[in-house]
Design a protein around this motif. Structure first.
Motif, PDB file in Angstrom:
ATOM      1  N   THR A   1      13.162-102.901 -57.833  1.00 43.15           N
ATOM      2  CA  THR A   1      12.698-104.159 -58.431  1.00 43.15           C
ATOM      3  C   THR A   1      11.450-103.961 -59.278  1.00 43.15           C
ATOM      4  N   TRP A   2      10.445-103.283 -58.735  1.00 48.65           N
ATOM      5  CA  TRP A   2       9.134-103.194 -59.386  1.00 48.65           C
ATOM      6  C   TRP A   2       8.880-101.860 -60.076  1.00 48.65           C
ATOM      7  N   GLY A   3       9.825-100.965 -60.013  1.00 48.62           N
ATOM      8  CA  GLY A   3       9.642 -99.646 -60.607  1.00 48.62           C
ATOM      9  C   GLY A   3       8.928 -98.701 -59.662  1.00 48.62           C
ATOM     10  N   THR A   4       7.756 -99.097 -59.235  1.00 47.18           N
ATOM     11  CA  THR A   4       6.971 -98.330 -58.269  1.00 47.18           C
ATOM     12  C   THR A   4       6.230 -99.306 -57.365  1.00 47.18           C
ATOM     13  N   VAL A   5       6.178 -98.983 -56.086  1.00 47.80           N
ATOM     14  CA  VAL A   5       5.373 -99.761 -55.138  1.00 47.80           C
ATOM     15  C   VAL A   5       4.551 -98.789 -54.306  1.00 47.80           C
ATOM     16  N   GLY A   6       3.600 -99.324 -53.581  1.00 45.26           N
ATOM     17  CA  GLY A   6       2.758 -98.481 -52.748  1.00 45.26           C
ATOM     18  C   GLY A   6       3.339 -98.224 -51.376  1.00 45.26           C
ATOM     19  N   LYS A   7       3.113 -97.015 -50.884  1.00 49.20           N
ATOM     20  CA  LYS A   7       3.413 -96.679 -49.489  1.00 49.20           C
ATOM     21  C   LYS A   7       2.124 -96.188 -48.845  1.00 49.20           C
ATOM     22  N   ALA A   8       1.771 -96.801 -47.716  1.00 46.50           N
ATOM     23  CA  ALA A   8       0.570 -96.402 -46.989  1.00 46.50           C
ATOM     24  C   ALA A   8       0.943 -95.371 -45.927  1.00 46.50           C
ATOM     25  N   VAL A   9       0.405 -94.173 -46.047  1.00 51.27           N
ATOM     26  CA  VAL A   9       0.601 -93.118 -45.051  1.00 51.27           C
ATOM     27  C   VAL A   9      -0.649 -93.103 -44.176  1.00 51.27           C
ATOM     28  N   VAL A  10      -0.458 -93.413 -42.903  1.00 53.32           N
ATOM     29  CA  VAL A  10      -1.584 -93.732 -42.019  1.00 53.32           C
ATOM     30  C   VAL A  10      -1.693 -92.735 -40.876  1.00 53.32           C
ATOM     31  N   GLU A  11      -2.920 -92.369 -40.570  1.00 50.40           N
ATOM     32  CA  GLU A  11      -3.247 -91.689 -39.323  1.00 50.40           C
ATOM     33  C   GLU A  11      -3.917 -92.722 -38.442  1.00 50.40           C
ATOM     34  N   GLY A  12      -3.290 -93.047 -37.318  1.00 50.80           N
ATOM     35  CA  GLY A  12      -3.839 -94.099 -36.467  1.00 50.80           C
ATOM     36  C   GLY A  12      -2.827 -94.585 -35.447  1.00 50.80           C
ATOM     37  N   ASP A  13      -2.967 -95.846 -35.068  1.00 52.32           N
ATOM     38  CA  ASP A  13      -2.120 -96.464 -34.042  1.00 52.32           C
ATOM     39  C   ASP A  13      -0.736 -96.771 -34.634  1.00 52.32           C
ATOM     40  N   GLU A  14       0.283 -96.076 -34.140  1.00 50.61           N
ATOM     41  CA  GLU A  14       1.619 -96.204 -34.712  1.00 50.61           C
ATOM     42  C   GLU A  14       2.328 -97.495 -34.298  1.00 50.61           C
ATOM     43  N   SER A  15       1.667 -98.333 -33.528  1.00 49.44           N
ATOM     44  CA  SER A  15       2.262 -99.641 -33.225  1.00 49.44           C
ATOM     45  C   SER A  15       2.075-100.613 -34.389  1.00 49.44           C
ATOM     46  N   LEU A  16       1.233-100.255 -35.335  1.00 45.38           N
ATOM     47  CA  LEU A  16       1.012-101.100 -36.511  1.00 45.38           C
ATOM     48  C   LEU A  16       2.300-101.234 -37.306  1.00 45.38           C
ATOM     49  N   THR A  17       2.653-102.468 -37.694  1.00 40.98           N
ATOM     50  CA  THR A  17       3.857-102.706 -38.491  1.00 40.98           C
ATOM     51  C   THR A  17       3.465-103.060 -39.921  1.00 40.98           C
ATOM     52  N   ILE A  18       4.429-102.923 -40.826  1.00 42.31           N
ATOM     53  CA  ILE A  18       4.156-103.254 -42.220  1.00 42.31           C
ATOM     54  C   ILE A  18       3.881-104.747 -42.357  1.00 42.31           C
ATOM     55  N   GLU A  19       4.533-105.565 -41.547  1.00 45.68           N
ATOM     56  CA  GLU A  19       4.290-107.007 -41.596  1.00 45.68           C
ATOM     57  C   GLU A  19       2.861-107.344 -41.186  1.00 45.68           C
ATOM     58  N   GLU A  20       2.387-106.673 -40.131  1.00 49.61           N
ATOM     59  CA  GLU A  20       0.999-106.903 -39.697  1.00 49.61           C
ATOM     60  C   GLU A  20       0.006-106.448 -40.773  1.00 49.61           C
ATOM     61  N   LEU A  21       0.309-105.330 -41.399  1.00 45.25           N
ATOM     62  CA  LEU A  21      -0.577-104.825 -42.438  1.00 45.25           C
ATOM     63  C   LEU A  21      -0.593-105.762 -43.643  1.00 45.25           C
ATOM     64  N   GLU A  22       0.592-106.267 -44.038  1.00 44.05           N
ATOM     65  CA  GLU A  22       0.659-107.206 -45.162  1.00 44.05           C
ATOM     66  C   GLU A  22      -0.158-108.458 -44.875  1.00 44.05           C
ATOM     67  N   ALA A  23      -0.042-108.975 -43.648  1.00 42.67           N
ATOM     68  CA  ALA A  23      -0.795-110.174 -43.285  1.00 42.67           C
ATOM     69  C   ALA A  23      -2.296-109.904 -43.304  1.00 42.67           C
ATOM     70  N   PHE A  24      -2.692-108.726 -42.855  1.00 43.72           N
ATOM     71  CA  PHE A  24      -4.106-108.357 -42.839  1.00 43.72           C
ATOM     72  C   PHE A  24      -4.665-108.263 -44.256  1.00 43.72           C
ATOM     73  N   LEU A  25      -3.870-107.748 -45.186  1.00 40.91           N
ATOM     74  CA  LEU A  25      -4.344-107.514 -46.551  1.00 40.91           C
ATOM     75  C   LEU A  25      -4.241-108.748 -47.448  1.00 40.91           C
ATOM     76  N   ASP A  26      -3.448-109.716 -47.023  1.00 42.92           N
ATOM     77  CA  ASP A  26      -3.257-110.919 -47.836  1.00 42.92           C
ATOM     78  C   ASP A  26      -4.604-111.622 -48.037  1.00 42.92           C
ATOM     79  N   GLY A  27      -5.000-111.787 -49.276  1.00 46.36           N
ATOM     80  CA  GLY A  27      -6.274-112.401 -49.596  1.00 46.36           C
ATOM     81  C   GLY A  27      -7.401-111.407 -49.781  1.00 46.36           C
ATOM     82  N   ARG A  28      -7.202-110.168 -49.330  1.00 40.19           N
ATOM     83  CA  ARG A  28      -8.215-109.124 -49.497  1.00 40.19           C
ATOM     84  C   ARG A  28      -8.030-108.377 -50.818  1.00 40.19           C
ATOM     85  N   ILE A  29      -6.773-108.133 -51.170  1.00 37.25           N
ATOM     86  CA  ILE A  29      -6.445-107.513 -52.448  1.00 37.25           C
ATOM     87  C   ILE A  29      -5.263-108.266 -53.043  1.00 37.25           C
TER      88      ILE A  29
END
Length: 515
Positions: free
Chosen positions: A451-479
């Motif tokens: 759809t967008w040609g290119t999108v971002g993928k976050a490669v994380v070192e940390g708590d693997e219980s984190l979901t993409i939905e939780e991350l999206e909600a956290f970032l909404d309004g920040r960037i």
């Protein structure tokens, strides 16, 4: 020689000049062996080493290659090359034999000095290369046999050697680049480059003769020489060297030796701030600390500043500097996200794709110029012409200048990606993602998307219980929404290259196929 024509005998005599002024001041503390050396002792060692180099033909532009960890012999060889006109080429012990073989062929050294742990690797490299240097082993393990032992070959005479006239334009070091794409390039660092970078560092950072600094960069990297080692020695300060970079040992050294200045990559600063001895270590002697070698997360900056240490970010590269910027006196706290303003003898500009300067606030490629620049790439005229151009060094980094004249690094030009027609700069996104409590470290890469040609993928070192939905909600309004990563992946530990720098190429190769 006519009156007023410079002889330049001082150009390479680092230890002799300082020993004549500060003979009894401590120059080096070798934490690996618990030994310390005054400037007078350091000059005697340099004179002995210069005689060793002369006996092996390392004079007047000839090269000596070195493969070792941080130890006193690397300082001896640097100082001795200055006295004989030789050129020191430290090589990374992390490189594979084929890469080392290519560099040996390029350098064509008269002499190769190897620390015991890396003998086998260099044996394979020499077998591949069409060079035949004299090989000496710095014996720290069982000697390999068949090669001379460095200490046995070192002359006992430490009296002054005959001075060698050198020009500021003559090479003193060959330092290779990070080598993230192909075999590293060897950068020709002249005597003038070294002296002017030291002058920039001393005048912009305010180094003092009583400064004590742990050296936590490897000796095959520009950080190992030009960030603090040579500026500190030029001022007559004290340098602490150690075989390995262990955060706990660095903390111990800061307290026990009363260190006043510390410069390290973000990974080391982060690990120190998470060490079990962090809270109990006395950091009160540190006048300031600097992060270099990549963007420093806000959480790391705050952790150090909460301990009362003035931590700011530096910026440089092998090709110029590496100390190009400094923070002015009494800067506003929010400016710590920048690398500051150009040092006294540095010109900086930001240009567009056509090489034309952009307006303040616009993002473009950072270019640098000054007498501290390298002379080019050794034996590589094509790459030299592309990078060093017409007086300006193309850094390959994107940057902007804010309304107060502070420079902000926005990431590597090649790492920027376009998503749905919008430019995305990974460091900005990474800073936002790193604020999530489940994230210890993160690298954002661009991946293909229908759809967008290119999108971002976050490669994380940390708590693997984190979901993409939780991350999206956290970032909404920040960037902005188009900057929010569309995918998430995890690693146990981030791969690194060079001096503990995040290896984005390795991450992109493993995770970059799709969202």
């Amino acid at each position: 020689m006519t009156w007023g024509e410079p002889a330049y005998e001082w150009v390479g005599d680092w230890t002799g000049k300082r020993a004549s002024l500060s003979p009894d001041r401590t120059a080096i503390v070798d934490e690996g062996y618990g030994e310390s050396y005054t400037y007078a002792a350091l000059d005697r060692r340099a004179n002995r080493t210069a005689r060793l180099l002369e006996a092996n033909g390392v004079v007047d532009g000839s090269r000596v290659a070195l493969v070792t960890r941080n130890r006193i012999e690397m300082i001896d060889l640097f100082a001795a090359c200055g006295k004989t006109g030789g050129v020191l080429a430290p090589l990374s012990y992390r490189l594979a034999p084929p890469e080392l073989a290519e560099l040996l062929e390029l350098i064509d050294p008269q002499l190769l000095v190897i620390e015991s742990p890396y003998v086998e690797r260099l044996e394979h490299a020499i077998a591949r290369a069409s060079v035949e240097p004299t090989v000496l082993e710095i014996e720290t393990d069982e000697p390999a046999g068949g090669w001379g032992i460095y200490d046995d070959e070192l002359p006992a005479d430490g009296s002054p050697v005959a001075s060698c006239e050198r020009s500021l334009g003559d090479p003193h070091l060959l330092l290779h680049t990070g080598g993230s794409t192909g075999t590293p390039k060897e950068t020709t660092i002249t005597h003038g480059s070294i002296h002017w970078n030291a002058f920039n560092t001393i005048t912009a950072w305010g180094l003092r003769p009583d400064d004590i600094a742990p050296m936590v960069f490897p000796s095959f990297h520009t950080g190992g020489w030009n960030v603090l080692t040579l500026p500190i020695l030029a001022m007559g300060g004290t340098l602490l060297i150690d075989r390995e970079v262990d955060p706990g040992r660095v903390l111990e050294q800061v307290e026990s030796e009363g260190a006043t200045v510390l410069v390290a990559v973000p990974a080391v600063l982060r690990t120190m701030a998470r060490h079990e001895d962090w809270a109990s270590t006395d950091l009160s002697t540190l006048r300031f600390a600097k992060s270099g070698g990549g963007p420093c997360r806000d959480s790391i900056v705050q952790a150090w500043r909460e301990r009362g240490v003035d931590l700011t970010q530096g910026y440089g590269l092998t090709e110029i500097g590496p100390n190009n910027f400094a923070m002015p006196d009494e800067f506003e706290p929010e400016k710590v996200a920048s690398v500051g303003r150009p040092a006294p003898y540095v010109d900086a500009r930001i240009v567009d794709e056509d090489g034309s300067p952009v307006e303040h606030g616009e993002i473009g490629e950072l270019e640098l110029s000054g007498p501290h620049a390298a002379a080019g790439y050794w034996g590589n005229e094509t790459e030299t012409a592309e990078t060093f151009g017409e007086g300006w060094i193309s850094t390959g980094d994107l940057a902007r200048v804010d309304e107060d004249g502070y420079y902000h690094i926005e990431g590597r030009k090649k790492n920027m990606f376009v998503s749905g027609g919008e430019n995305v700069f990974p460091p900005e996104v990474e800073d936002a993602v790193a604020d999530h409590p489940a994230v210890e470290e993160v690298v954002v890469i661009g991946v293909p998307d229908e759809t967008w040609g290119t999108v971002g993928k976050a490669v994380v070192e940390g708590d693997e219980s984190l979901t993409i939905e939780e991350l999206e909600a956290f970032l909404d309004g920040r960037i902005a929404r188009f900057k929010i990563p569309a995918a998430l992946a995890f690693v146990d530990e981030m791969p690194t290259s060079g001096p503990s720098k995040l290896d984005r190429e390795a991450i992109a190769a493993e995770f970059g196929e799709s969202a």
